[in-house]
Design a protein around this motif. Structure first.
Motif, PDB file in Angstrom:
ATOM      1  N   GLN A   1       0.837  -1.201   0.000  1.00  7.18           N
ATOM      2  CA  GLN A   1       0.000   0.000   0.000  1.00  7.18           C
ATOM      3  C   GLN A   1       0.872   1.252   0.000  1.00  7.18           C
ATOM      4  OE1 GLN A   1      -2.436  -1.320   3.423  1.00  7.18           O
ATOM      5  NE2 GLN A   1      -4.152  -0.411   2.294  1.00  7.18           N
ATOM      6  N   LEU A   2       1.938   1.239   0.779  1.00  5.73           N
ATOM      7  CA  LEU A   2       2.828   2.390   0.839  1.00  5.73           C
ATOM      8  C   LEU A   2       3.471   2.649  -0.521  1.00  5.73           C
ATOM      9  CD1 LEU A   2       4.186   4.617   2.450  1.00  5.73           C
ATOM     10  CD2 LEU A   2       5.975   2.972   3.056  1.00  5.73           C
ATOM     11  N   LYS A   3       3.944   1.588  -1.175  1.00  3.09           N
ATOM     12  CA  LYS A   3       4.558   1.746  -2.499  1.00  3.09           C
ATOM     13  C   LYS A   3       3.540   2.243  -3.526  1.00  3.09           C
ATOM     14  CE  LYS A   3       8.238  -1.666  -1.893  1.00  3.09           C
ATOM     15  NZ  LYS A   3       8.773  -2.952  -2.357  1.00  3.09           N
ATOM     16  N   ALA A   4       2.312   1.736  -3.439  1.00  2.73           N
ATOM     17  CA  ALA A   4       1.255   2.190  -4.347  1.00  2.73           C
ATOM     18  C   ALA A   4       0.926   3.659  -4.091  1.00  2.73           C
ATOM     19  CB  ALA A   4       0.005   1.322  -4.182  1.00  2.73           C
ATOM     20  N   ALA A   5       0.910   4.051  -2.831  1.00  2.00           N
ATOM     21  CA  ALA A   5       0.652   5.449  -2.473  1.00  2.00           C
ATOM     22  C   ALA A   5       1.734   6.353  -3.059  1.00  2.00           C
ATOM     23  CB  ALA A   5       0.593   5.599  -0.957  1.00  2.00           C
ATOM     24  N   ARG A   6       2.988   5.932  -2.923  1.00  3.87           N
ATOM     25  CA  ARG A   6       4.081   6.725  -3.500  1.00  3.87           C
ATOM     26  C   ARG A   6       3.927   6.848  -5.006  1.00  3.87           C
ATOM     27  NH1 ARG A   6       8.872   5.662  -4.070  1.00  3.87           N
ATOM     28  NH2 ARG A   6       9.084   3.465  -3.551  1.00  3.87           N
ATOM     29  N   ALA A   7       3.538   5.744  -5.649  1.00  2.00           N
ATOM     30  CA  ALA A   7       3.371   5.760  -7.106  1.00  2.00           C
ATOM     31  C   ALA A   7       2.264   6.735  -7.514  1.00  2.00           C
ATOM     32  CB  ALA A   7       3.073   4.362  -7.616  1.00  2.00           C
ATOM     33  N   LEU A   8       1.139   6.707  -6.792  1.00  2.00           N
ATOM     34  CA  LEU A   8       0.043   7.632  -7.109  1.00  2.00           C
ATOM     35  C   LEU A   8       0.456   9.090  -6.941  1.00  2.00           C
ATOM     36  CD1 LEU A   8      -3.086   5.892  -5.548  1.00  2.00           C
ATOM     37  CD2 LEU A   8      -2.699   6.383  -7.963  1.00  2.00           C
ATOM     38  N   LEU A   9       1.283   9.341  -5.955  1.00  2.00           N
ATOM     39  CA  LEU A   9       1.749  10.706  -5.704  1.00  2.00           C
ATOM     40  C   LEU A   9       2.914  11.108  -6.598  1.00  2.00           C
ATOM     41  CD1 LEU A   9       1.644  10.632  -1.806  1.00  2.00           C
ATOM     42  CD2 LEU A   9       0.094  11.902  -3.323  1.00  2.00           C
ATOM     43  N   GLY A  10       3.538  10.121  -7.245  1.00  2.00           N
ATOM     44  CA  GLY A  10       4.728  10.405  -8.046  1.00  2.00           C
ATOM     45  C   GLY A  10       5.934  10.707  -7.178  1.00  2.00           C
ATOM     46  N   TRP A  11       5.955  10.127  -5.976  1.00  2.00           N
ATOM     47  CA  TRP A  11       7.026  10.370  -5.024  1.00  2.00           C
ATOM     48  C   TRP A  11       8.097   9.295  -5.093  1.00  2.00           C
ATOM     49  CZ3 TRP A  11       4.723  11.734   0.448  1.00  2.00           C
ATOM     50  CH2 TRP A  11       4.104  12.986   0.398  1.00  2.00           C
ATOM     51  N   SER A  12       9.338   9.708  -4.950  1.00  2.00           N
ATOM     52  CA  SER A  12      10.450   8.779  -4.777  1.00  2.00           C
ATOM     53  C   SER A  12      10.553   8.445  -3.290  1.00  2.00           C
ATOM     54  CB  SER A  12      11.756   9.433  -5.242  1.00  2.00           C
ATOM     55  OG  SER A  12      12.078  10.522  -4.381  1.00  2.00           O
ATOM     56  N   GLN A  13      11.434   7.513  -2.964  1.00  2.00           N
ATOM     57  CA  GLN A  13      11.690   7.227  -1.555  1.00  2.00           C
ATOM     58  C   GLN A  13      12.240   8.472  -0.861  1.00  2.00           C
ATOM     59  OE1 GLN A  13      14.231   3.729  -1.869  1.00  2.00           O
ATOM     60  NE2 GLN A  13      12.517   2.411  -1.285  1.00  2.00           N
ATOM     61  N   ASP A  14      13.051   9.238  -1.568  1.00  2.00           N
ATOM     62  CA  ASP A  14      13.594  10.476  -1.001  1.00  2.00           C
ATOM     63  C   ASP A  14      12.477  11.468  -0.691  1.00  2.00           C
ATOM     64  OD1 ASP A  14      16.008   9.256  -1.524  1.00  2.00           O
ATOM     65  OD2 ASP A  14      16.705  10.754  -2.960  1.00  2.00           O
ATOM     66  N   ASP A  15      11.520  11.601  -1.607  1.00  2.00           N
ATOM     67  CA  ASP A  15      10.383  12.506  -1.394  1.00  2.00           C
ATOM     68  C   ASP A  15       9.607  12.112  -0.141  1.00  2.00           C
ATOM     69  OD1 ASP A  15      10.937  13.935  -3.778  1.00  2.00           O
ATOM     70  OD2 ASP A  15       9.664  12.577  -4.950  1.00  2.00           O
ATOM     71  N   LEU A  16       9.348  10.811   0.004  1.00  2.00           N
ATOM     72  CA  LEU A  16       8.620  10.330   1.170  1.00  2.00           C
ATOM     73  C   LEU A  16       9.407  10.602   2.442  1.00  2.00           C
ATOM     74  CD1 LEU A  16       6.321   8.891   2.605  1.00  2.00           C
ATOM     75  CD2 LEU A  16       7.391   6.709   1.991  1.00  2.00           C
ATOM     76  N   ALA A  17      10.686  10.338   2.419  1.00  2.00           N
ATOM     77  CA  ALA A  17      11.518  10.578   3.603  1.00  2.00           C
ATOM     78  C   ALA A  17      11.447  12.045   4.029  1.00  2.00           C
ATOM     79  CB  ALA A  17      12.970  10.170   3.322  1.00  2.00           C
ATOM     80  N   LYS A  18      11.540  12.948   3.066  1.00  8.20           N
ATOM     81  CA  LYS A  18      11.459  14.378   3.388  1.00  8.20           C
ATOM     82  C   LYS A  18      10.087  14.746   3.941  1.00  8.20           C
ATOM     83  CE  LYS A  18      14.837  15.731  -0.045  1.00  8.20           C
ATOM     84  NZ  LYS A  18      15.016  16.151  -1.429  1.00  8.20           N
ATOM     85  N   ALA A  19       9.020  14.272   3.291  1.00  8.79           N
ATOM     86  CA  ALA A  19       7.663  14.609   3.724  1.00  8.79           C
ATOM     87  C   ALA A  19       7.353  14.059   5.109  1.00  8.79           C
ATOM     88  CB  ALA A  19       6.643  14.087   2.712  1.00  8.79           C
ATOM     89  N   ALA A  20       7.916  12.900   5.428  1.00  5.98           N
ATOM     90  CA  ALA A  20       7.647  12.251   6.713  1.00  5.98           C
ATOM     91  C   ALA A  20       8.663  12.633   7.789  1.00  5.98           C
ATOM     92  CB  ALA A  20       7.637  10.737   6.536  1.00  5.98           C
ATOM     93  N   ALA A  21       9.699  13.357   7.408  1.00  2.00           N
ATOM     94  CA  ALA A  21      10.767  13.739   8.334  1.00  2.00           C
ATOM     95  C   ALA A  21      11.420  12.508   8.977  1.00  2.00           C
ATOM     96  CB  ALA A  21      10.258  14.710   9.398  1.00  2.00           C
ATOM     97  N   VAL A  22      11.705  11.524   8.116  1.00  2.50           N
ATOM     98  CA  VAL A  22      12.458  10.344   8.542  1.00  2.50           C
ATOM     99  C   VAL A  22      13.625  10.175   7.566  1.00  2.50           C
ATOM    100  CG1 VAL A  22      10.449   9.218   9.585  1.00  2.50           C
ATOM    101  CG2 VAL A  22      11.069   8.664   7.239  1.00  2.50           C
ATOM    102  N   SER A  23      14.587   9.358   7.929  1.00  3.45           N
ATOM    103  CA  SER A  23      15.770   9.213   7.081  1.00  3.45           C
ATOM    104  C   SER A  23      15.465   8.365   5.837  1.00  3.45           C
ATOM    105  CB  SER A  23      16.922   8.585   7.866  1.00  3.45           C
ATOM    106  OG  SER A  23      16.659   7.223   8.115  1.00  3.45           O
TER     107      SER A  23
END
Length: 91
Positions: A14-36
């Motif tokens: 689900q998380l990977k699908a969510a990133r795909a829908l948003l067009g986010w990379s792992q880096d984008d998610l890390a920044k948005a979530a304030a995690v490494s």
């Protein structure tokens, strides 16, 4: 959606699908979530439920939810995600 303050049982898929829908990379998610970035990479390298510390999971789930993702849970059709329609505010 869940009640505020409760932690959703989100799967890695689900998380990977969510990133795909948003067009986010792992880096984008890390920044948005304030995690490494290594944390995101480590969590996504597994399968099953999103693991890790509760605080970290909550940050990740909140980041994608705030970006417009709804998590869908087992209801006979299986879990999934969807992108909410943008709110159009009246001006």
């Amino acid at each position: 959606m869940s009640q505020p303050g409760s932690i959703l049982k989100v799967s890695i898929r689900q998380l990977k699908a969510a990133r795909a829908l948003l067009g986010w990379s792992q880096d984008d998610l890390a920044k948005a979530a304030a995690v490494s970035i290594p944390t995101i990479k480590r969590l996504e390298a597994s399968d099953g439920s999103l693991g890790g510390r509760d605080e970290t999971v909550q940050k990740i789930v909140n980041a994608v939810a705030c970006a417009g993702i709804d998590f869908l849970f087992e209801n006979g059709n299986g879990p999934g995600v969807r992108l909410r329609k943008p709110n159009r505010s009246k001006t």
